[in-house]
Write a protein that holds these residues in place. Structure first.
Motif, mmCIF file in Angstrom:
data_model
loop_
_atom_site.group_PDB
_atom_site.id
_atom_site.type_symbol
_atom_site.label_atom_id
_atom_site.label_comp_id
_atom_site.label_asym_id
_atom_site.label_seq_id
_atom_site.Cartn_x
_atom_site.Cartn_y
_atom_site.Cartn_z
ATOM 1 N N TRP A 109 3.076 -3.212 8.687
ATOM 2 C CA TRP A 109 3.671 -2.049 7.868
ATOM 3 C C TRP A 109 3.381 -2.064 6.404
ATOM 4 C CZ3 TRP A 109 2.960 2.605 9.102
ATOM 5 C CH2 TRP A 109 3.159 3.057 10.561
ATOM 6 N N TYR A 110 3.965 -3.512 6.054
ATOM 7 C CA TYR A 110 3.923 -3.759 4.552
ATOM 8 C C TYR A 110 2.600 -3.860 4.085
ATOM 9 C CZ TYR A 110 8.790 -5.208 5.169
ATOM 10 O OH TYR A 110 9.999 -5.432 5.592
ATOM 11 N N GLN A 111 1.563 -4.086 4.729
ATOM 12 C CA GLN A 111 0.223 -4.283 4.285
ATOM 13 C C GLN A 111 -0.436 -2.880 4.187
ATOM 14 O OE1 GLN A 111 -1.894 -7.621 6.525
ATOM 15 N NE2 GLN A 111 -0.071 -7.877 7.304
ATOM 16 N N ARG A 112 0.047 -2.029 5.076
ATOM 17 C CA ARG A 112 -0.298 -0.730 5.098
ATOM 18 C C ARG A 112 0.031 0.001 3.878
ATOM 19 N NH1 ARG A 112 -0.737 2.009 10.937
ATOM 20 N NH2 ARG A 112 -2.110 0.638 12.176
ATOM 21 N N ILE A 113 1.326 -0.065 3.663
ATOM 22 C CA ILE A 113 2.091 0.542 2.509
ATOM 23 C C ILE A 113 1.285 0.059 1.177
ATOM 24 C CG2 ILE A 113 4.132 0.354 1.056
ATOM 25 C CD1 ILE A 113 5.589 -0.113 3.675
ATOM 26 N N LEU A 114 0.626 -1.010 0.984
ATOM 27 C CA LEU A 114 0.054 -1.797 -0.122
ATOM 28 C C LEU A 114 -1.754 -0.864 -0.086
ATOM 29 C CD1 LEU A 114 1.754 -5.149 -0.343
ATOM 30 C CD2 LEU A 114 1.827 -2.957 -2.247
ATOM 31 N N MET A 115 -2.192 -0.831 1.173
ATOM 32 C CA MET A 115 -3.529 -0.591 1.202
ATOM 33 C C MET A 115 -3.778 0.772 1.175
ATOM 34 S SD MET A 115 -6.701 -1.685 1.369
ATOM 35 C CE MET A 115 -6.491 -3.022 1.808
ATOM 36 N N TYR A 116 -2.857 1.809 1.788
ATOM 37 C CA TYR A 116 -3.325 3.290 1.930
ATOM 38 C C TYR A 116 -3.293 3.862 0.374
ATOM 39 C CZ TYR A 116 -2.718 3.188 7.244
ATOM 40 O OH TYR A 116 -2.893 2.976 8.331
ATOM 41 N N PRO A 117 -2.421 3.740 -0.418
ATOM 42 C CA PRO A 117 -2.358 4.258 -1.583
ATOM 43 C C PRO A 117 -3.777 3.937 -2.443
ATOM 44 C CG PRO A 117 -0.224 3.456 -1.284
ATOM 45 C CD PRO A 117 -0.962 2.878 -0.348
ATOM 46 N N LEU A 118 -4.274 2.712 -2.105
ATOM 47 C CA LEU A 118 -5.573 2.393 -2.994
ATOM 48 C C LEU A 118 -6.780 3.251 -2.474
ATOM 49 C CD1 LEU A 118 -5.199 -1.563 -2.558
ATOM 50 C CD2 LEU A 118 -4.640 -0.130 -4.537
ATOM 51 N N VAL A 119 -6.735 3.838 -1.524
ATOM 52 C CA VAL A 119 -7.686 4.842 -1.020
ATOM 53 C C VAL A 119 -7.500 6.136 -1.990
ATOM 54 C CG1 VAL A 119 -8.434 6.601 0.622
ATOM 55 C CG2 VAL A 119 -7.758 4.132 1.514
ATOM 56 N N LEU A 120 -6.616 6.729 -2.305
ATOM 57 C CA LEU A 120 -6.451 7.693 -3.403
ATOM 58 C C LEU A 120 -6.530 7.112 -4.914
ATOM 59 C CD1 LEU A 120 -3.333 9.480 -2.004
ATOM 60 C CD2 LEU A 120 -5.585 10.207 -1.853
ATOM 61 N N LEU A 121 -5.851 6.088 -5.365
ATOM 62 C CA LEU A 121 -6.052 5.395 -6.489
ATOM 63 C C LEU A 121 -7.613 5.101 -6.931
ATOM 64 C CD1 LEU A 121 -2.973 3.183 -7.035
ATOM 65 C CD2 LEU A 121 -3.125 5.292 -7.963
ATOM 66 N N LEU A 122 -8.199 4.321 -6.087
ATOM 67 C CA LEU A 122 -9.389 3.981 -6.448
ATOM 68 C C LEU A 122 -10.543 5.200 -6.043
ATOM 69 C CD1 LEU A 122 -9.431 0.630 -4.533
ATOM 70 C CD2 LEU A 122 -9.872 0.919 -7.040
ATOM 71 N N GLY A 123 -10.180 6.236 -5.230
ATOM 72 C CA GLY A 123 -10.936 7.276 -5.121
ATOM 73 C C GLY A 123 -10.996 8.220 -6.467
ATOM 74 N N ILE A 124 -10.003 8.285 -6.788
ATOM 75 C CA ILE A 124 -9.829 9.348 -8.299
ATOM 76 C C ILE A 124 -10.480 8.607 -9.418
ATOM 77 C CG2 ILE A 124 -8.051 10.248 -9.750
ATOM 78 C CD1 ILE A 124 -6.108 10.530 -7.335
ATOM 79 N N SER A 125 -10.018 7.092 -9.508
ATOM 80 C CA SER A 125 -10.740 6.559 -10.541
ATOM 81 C C SER A 125 -12.123 6.157 -10.315
ATOM 82 C CB SER A 125 -10.085 5.114 -10.810
ATOM 83 O OG SER A 125 -10.208 4.350 -9.488
ATOM 84 N N THR A 126 -12.663 6.167 -9.289
ATOM 85 C CA THR A 126 -14.148 6.044 -9.071
ATOM 86 C C THR A 126 -14.753 7.317 -9.898
ATOM 87 O OG1 THR A 126 -13.985 4.575 -7.431
ATOM 88 C CG2 THR A 126 -16.059 5.919 -7.470
#
Length: 146
Positions: free
Chosen positions: A41-58
């Protein structure tokens, strides 16, 4: 290839890695029925937001996202490494016992004798960290317009 194009490529690749990792974790839990342990769960909490952050920044070609993505990926990397050690090295499970129903040292998958779910997360966080290091810092962007 221009520097700006290569920077966008690094962002895009990091975004793809985060999407694959997120979809992989959802596949294991929602389709395979594997119940995530506390460290998962801790790993998911850190990975899932990266999809949005990296998607927007891309799509914005915003390399300043590095200052937000890198700390999250590094923390996720350490959690994944600890989780992997907990599965593969006897005695690590005693350091921080899982409080949930599912033991953190349990292995739902064990491909080729070493590839487990925390190993997959560790690889994803590693790729994202490496790709972020290829991006210049915001200070470099201001001084070296490319």
């Amino acid at each position: 290839m221009k520097k700006a194009e290569s920077h966008q490529l690094y962002l895009y690749l990091a975004w793809i890695v985060s999407i694959v990792a997120t979809l992989g974790s959802l596949y294991f839990s929602e389709i395979q029925g594997f119940i995530p342990c506390e460290l998962c769960w801790y790993q998911r909490i850190l990975m899932y937001p990266l999809v949005l952050l990296l998607g927007i920044s891309t799509f914005q070609n915003d390399i300043t996202i590095k200052k937000y993505v890198l700390p999250m990926a590094v923390i996720g990397w350490f959690i994944s490494l600890f989780h992997y050690f907990e599965q593969k090295i006897p005695g690590f499970a005693k350091i921080k016992p899982c409080a949930g129903e599912v033991p953190c040292n349990g292995e739902y998958i064990n491909w080729l004798g070493f590839i487990t779910i925390p190993f997959l997360a560790l690889a994803a966080f590693s790729f994202i960290i490496i790709l972020m290091f290829f991006l210049p810092s915001a200070k470099n962007k201001r001084t070296n317009k490319s």
